[in-house]
Design a protein around this motif. Structure first.
Motif, PDB file in Angstrom:
ATOM      1  N   ARG A   1      97.489  31.745  58.223  1.00 24.28           N
ATOM      2  CA  ARG A   1      96.101  32.166  58.331  1.00 24.28           C
ATOM      3  C   ARG A   1      95.204  31.136  57.642  1.00 24.28           C
ATOM      4  NH1 ARG A   1      94.722  37.315  55.174  1.00 24.28           N
ATOM      5  NH2 ARG A   1      96.062  38.348  56.667  1.00 24.28           N
ATOM      6  N   PRO A   2      94.319  30.469  58.379  1.00 23.98           N
ATOM      7  CA  PRO A   2      93.433  29.482  57.752  1.00 23.98           C
ATOM      8  C   PRO A   2      92.475  30.145  56.761  1.00 23.98           C
ATOM      9  CG  PRO A   2      93.459  29.252  60.144  1.00 23.98           C
ATOM     10  CD  PRO A   2      94.123  30.548  59.826  1.00 23.98           C
ATOM     11  N   GLN A   3      92.083  29.398  55.755  1.00 24.16           N
ATOM     12  CA  GLN A   3      91.111  29.908  54.794  1.00 24.16           C
ATOM     13  C   GLN A   3      89.748  30.011  55.465  1.00 24.16           C
ATOM     14  OE1 GLN A   3      90.723  27.542  51.244  1.00 24.16           O
ATOM     15  NE2 GLN A   3      89.931  29.260  50.056  1.00 24.16           N
ATOM     16  N   ARG A   4      89.070  31.116  55.221  1.00 20.78           N
ATOM     17  CA  ARG A   4      87.767  31.341  55.853  1.00 20.78           C
ATOM     18  C   ARG A   4      86.646  30.684  55.054  1.00 20.78           C
ATOM     19  NH1 ARG A   4      87.519  34.793  60.007  1.00 20.78           N
ATOM     20  NH2 ARG A   4      89.422  35.944  60.507  1.00 20.78           N
ATOM     21  N   PRO A   5      85.549  30.308  55.737  1.00 18.39           N
ATOM     22  CA  PRO A   5      84.423  29.686  55.031  1.00 18.39           C
ATOM     23  C   PRO A   5      83.764  30.659  54.052  1.00 18.39           C
ATOM     24  CG  PRO A   5      84.261  29.366  57.420  1.00 18.39           C
ATOM     25  CD  PRO A   5      85.341  30.360  57.198  1.00 18.39           C
ATOM     26  N   ARG A   6      83.158  30.073  53.016  1.00 18.17           N
ATOM     27  CA  ARG A   6      82.335  30.806  52.054  1.00 18.17           C
ATOM     28  C   ARG A   6      80.997  30.076  52.001  1.00 18.17           C
ATOM     29  NH1 ARG A   6      86.669  32.798  47.436  1.00 18.17           N
ATOM     30  NH2 ARG A   6      88.422  33.011  48.896  1.00 18.17           N
ATOM     31  N   LEU A   7      79.923  30.798  52.234  1.00 21.55           N
ATOM     32  CA  LEU A   7      78.621  30.184  52.456  1.00 21.55           C
ATOM     33  C   LEU A   7      77.705  30.348  51.249  1.00 21.55           C
ATOM     34  CD1 LEU A   7      77.951  31.440  56.095  1.00 21.55           C
ATOM     35  CD2 LEU A   7      79.233  29.421  55.358  1.00 21.55           C
TER      36      LEU A   7
ATOM     37  N   ASP B   1      96.306  39.005  76.676  1.00 17.25           N
ATOM     38  CA  ASP B   1      95.640  38.451  77.864  1.00 17.25           C
ATOM     39  C   ASP B   1      94.309  39.146  78.150  1.00 17.25           C
ATOM     40  OD1 ASP B   1      97.699  36.677  78.249  1.00 17.25           O
ATOM     41  OD2 ASP B   1      98.665  37.819  79.857  1.00 17.25           O
ATOM     42  N   ALA B   2      94.139  40.376  77.663  1.00 15.62           N
ATOM     43  CA  ALA B   2      92.923  41.146  77.950  1.00 15.62           C
ATOM     44  C   ALA B   2      91.765  40.817  77.005  1.00 15.62           C
ATOM     45  CB  ALA B   2      93.224  42.645  77.876  1.00 15.62           C
ATOM     46  N   ILE B   3      92.035  40.120  75.916  1.00 15.06           N
ATOM     47  CA  ILE B   3      90.986  39.813  74.932  1.00 15.06           C
ATOM     48  C   ILE B   3      90.329  38.490  75.309  1.00 15.06           C
ATOM     49  CG2 ILE B   3      90.442  39.558  72.488  1.00 15.06           C
ATOM     50  CD1 ILE B   3      91.722  42.263  73.198  1.00 15.06           C
ATOM     51  N   PRO B   4      89.026  38.459  75.540  1.00 16.45           N
ATOM     52  CA  PRO B   4      88.363  37.207  75.939  1.00 16.45           C
ATOM     53  C   PRO B   4      88.509  36.118  74.880  1.00 16.45           C
ATOM     54  CG  PRO B   4      86.922  39.100  76.320  1.00 16.45           C
ATOM     55  CD  PRO B   4      88.092  39.604  75.527  1.00 16.45           C
ATOM     56  N   ALA B   5      88.628  34.889  75.336  1.00 14.21           N
ATOM     57  CA  ALA B   5      88.791  33.757  74.426  1.00 14.21           C
ATOM     58  C   ALA B   5      87.618  33.639  73.462  1.00 14.21           C
ATOM     59  CB  ALA B   5      88.956  32.465  75.228  1.00 14.21           C
ATOM     60  N   GLU B   6      86.401  33.963  73.920  1.00 17.06           N
ATOM     61  CA  GLU B   6      85.255  33.831  73.022  1.00 17.06           C
ATOM     62  C   GLU B   6      85.295  34.874  71.911  1.00 17.06           C
ATOM     63  OE1 GLU B   6      81.441  34.262  74.806  1.00 17.06           O
ATOM     64  OE2 GLU B   6      81.946  36.098  75.889  1.00 17.06           O
ATOM     65  N   HIS B   7      85.932  36.016  72.157  1.00 17.81           N
ATOM     66  CA  HIS B   7      86.092  36.993  71.086  1.00 17.81           C
ATOM     67  C   HIS B   7      87.088  36.484  70.043  1.00 17.81           C
ATOM     68  CE1 HIS B   7      84.586  40.768  73.472  1.00 17.81           C
ATOM     69  NE2 HIS B   7      83.754  39.747  73.542  1.00 17.81           N
ATOM     70  N   VAL B   8      88.164  35.883  70.507  1.00 17.92           N
ATOM     71  CA  VAL B   8      89.147  35.326  69.576  1.00 17.92           C
ATOM     72  C   VAL B   8      88.518  34.212  68.753  1.00 17.92           C
ATOM     73  CG1 VAL B   8      91.405  34.228  69.367  1.00 17.92           C
ATOM     74  CG2 VAL B   8      91.022  35.937  71.153  1.00 17.92           C
ATOM     75  N   ALA B   9      87.745  33.345  69.405  1.00 20.36           N
ATOM     76  CA  ALA B   9      87.076  32.264  68.683  1.00 20.36           C
ATOM     77  C   ALA B   9      86.100  32.813  67.650  1.00 20.36           C
ATOM     78  CB  ALA B   9      86.346  31.354  69.671  1.00 20.36           C
ATOM     79  N   PHE B  10      85.386  33.853  68.003  1.00 22.73           N
ATOM     80  CA  PHE B  10      84.467  34.510  67.064  1.00 22.73           C
ATOM     81  C   PHE B  10      85.220  35.019  65.841  1.00 22.73           C
ATOM     82  CE2 PHE B  10      82.463  38.579  65.757  1.00 22.73           C
ATOM     83  CZ  PHE B  10      81.209  38.122  65.368  1.00 22.73           C
ATOM     84  N   LEU B  11      86.335  35.711  66.056  1.00 22.20           N
ATOM     85  CA  LEU B  11      87.121  36.235  64.941  1.00 22.20           C
ATOM     86  C   LEU B  11      87.607  35.115  64.022  1.00 22.20           C
ATOM     87  CD1 LEU B  11      89.299  38.857  66.861  1.00 22.20           C
ATOM     88  CD2 LEU B  11      87.299  39.329  65.451  1.00 22.20           C
ATOM     89  N   ARG B  12      87.933  33.979  64.599  1.00 20.65           N
ATOM     90  CA  ARG B  12      88.460  32.861  63.798  1.00 20.65           C
ATOM     91  C   ARG B  12      87.402  32.216  62.917  1.00 20.65           C
ATOM     92  NH1 ARG B  12      91.778  30.369  68.881  1.00 20.65           N
ATOM     93  NH2 ARG B  12      93.776  31.447  68.518  1.00 20.65           N
ATOM     94  N   THR B  13      86.157  32.254  63.327  1.00 20.57           N
ATOM     95  CA  THR B  13      85.125  31.493  62.613  1.00 20.57           C
ATOM     96  C   THR B  13      84.334  32.314  61.607  1.00 20.57           C
ATOM     97  OG1 THR B  13      83.541  31.910  64.415  1.00 20.57           O
ATOM     98  CG2 THR B  13      84.852  29.900  64.550  1.00 20.57           C
ATOM     99  N   LEU B  14      84.622  33.610  61.480  1.00 19.41           N
ATOM    100  CA  LEU B  14      83.823  34.452  60.589  1.00 19.41           C
ATOM    101  C   LEU B  14      84.008  34.045  59.133  1.00 19.41           C
ATOM    102  CD1 LEU B  14      84.588  37.976  62.132  1.00 19.41           C
ATOM    103  CD2 LEU B  14      82.588  36.531  62.542  1.00 19.41           C
ATOM    104  N   PRO B  15      82.919  33.784  58.417  1.00 20.98           N
ATOM    105  CA  PRO B  15      83.041  33.532  56.972  1.00 20.98           C
ATOM    106  C   PRO B  15      83.394  34.814  56.232  1.00 20.98           C
ATOM    107  CG  PRO B  15      80.740  33.536  57.624  1.00 20.98           C
ATOM    108  CD  PRO B  15      81.542  33.667  58.891  1.00 20.98           C
ATOM    109  N   VAL B  16      83.857  34.662  55.011  1.00 19.18           N
ATOM    110  CA  VAL B  16      84.314  35.815  54.254  1.00 19.18           C
ATOM    111  C   VAL B  16      83.347  36.212  53.144  1.00 19.18           C
ATOM    112  CG1 VAL B  16      85.683  34.627  52.475  1.00 19.18           C
ATOM    113  CG2 VAL B  16      86.463  36.829  53.393  1.00 19.18           C
ATOM    114  N   LEU B  17      82.341  35.373  52.897  1.00 22.38           N
ATOM    115  CA  LEU B  17      81.419  35.645  51.783  1.00 22.38           C
ATOM    116  C   LEU B  17      80.179  34.786  51.941  1.00 22.38           C
ATOM    117  CD1 LEU B  17      82.293  35.946  48.030  1.00 22.38           C
ATOM    118  CD2 LEU B  17      80.785  34.096  48.728  1.00 22.38           C
TER     119      LEU B  17
END
Length: 256
Positions: free
Chosen positions: A14-20, A151-167
């Motif tokens: 799991r990659p570390q999420r951004p902190r802004l 296969d039913a989850i759109p790629a843009e939703h997966v990309a969104f989940l990956r880029t969410l910052p945590v703080l």
């Protein structure tokens, strides 16, 4: 409780999420609590926020505190809304909640489907047109079920989940899904704590030096206790979604 950790070297890490960092001078912040698939409540609250912001000068920012999916009826539609541009005149930051972390952990193979279902993923699957019980009847093995779900989850939703910052933090405020561990420097805060913590945060809140605006733990009415502000008003069971407007160091609560 499922501790959201990787399950071994063969699993994708799991990659570390951004902190802004956020400069809140000349900025009006609207922080919003846990949506949990309640699209109608989200749209209604956004309209209230837009009406509230009309007469206010300066830049406007929506900070979403996480948990957009699971439990409520329209998780896929909530994600569709959040990957689209924010309301006119606003910027938007969407933080990761433990339910987004779990959804991505399943999609990337770090947890199994049963673990995600225990967190309320059944309605999420239905919002994507997936009937899990029917899938189990149609497919005789776990791999086929997993492939059909993924296969039913759109790629843009997966990309969104990956880029969410945590703080997101500013000089006086911290915006986070679950809370922080008081007494630990912000740069050393554990990512699992930021999306999962409860008792160590609540029991030591008197040690906070900045206001911490969070969700994660449902309460009957959103509000502030000392320097801790809980905005999770349990939208998926109460029907009430809450936001906090912070402007000139003063708060105002808004509900759908």
């Amino acid at each position: 409780m499922i501790r959201l950790l990787g399950l071994g070297a063969k699993k994708k890490a799991r990659p570390q999420r951004p902190r802004l960092q956020l400069d809140m001078s000349d900025l009006i912040v609207y922080a919003m609590g846990d949506v949990h698939g309640c699209l109608d409540a989200l749209l209604a609250l956004e309209r209230r926020i837009a009406d509230d912001a009309v007469a206010l000068p300066g830049r406007k920012l929506l900070v979403m505190l996480g948990d957009y999916v699971d439990r409520g009826p329209a998780s896929a539609q909530v994600l569709d809304h959040l990957v689209a541009p924010p309301p006119p005149g606003f910027h938007r930051i969407c933080l990761a909640g433990n339910h987004e972390v779990a959804m991505l952990d399943y999609l990337e193979g770090r947890i199994d489907l049963r673990s995600w279902l225990l967190m309320g993923a059944g309605p999420t699957l239905l919002s994507y047109g997936i009937d899990h019980d029917r899938l189990r009847q149609m497919h005789g093995n776990r791999r086929s079920i997993d492939n059909a779900v993924r296969d039913a989850i759109p790629a843009e939703h997966v990309a969104f989940l990956r880029t969410l910052p945590v703080l997101v933090e500013s000089q006086r405020y911290v915006f986070v899904h679950a809370g922080i561990r008081p007494g630990v420097p912000m740069r050393e805060q554990d990512e699992n704590d930021l999306v999962l913590i409860r008792a160590p945060f609540f029991d030591n809140a008197d040690r906070l030096t900045r206001y911490v605006v969070h969700g994660h733990t449902p309460v009957k009415q959103a509000g502030r206790e000392g320097m801790r502000v809980n905005l999770d008003s349990g939208a998926y069971f109460s029907g009430q979604l809450t936001a906090l407007r912070i402007w000139r160091d003063t708060g105002r609560y808004l509900t759908n």
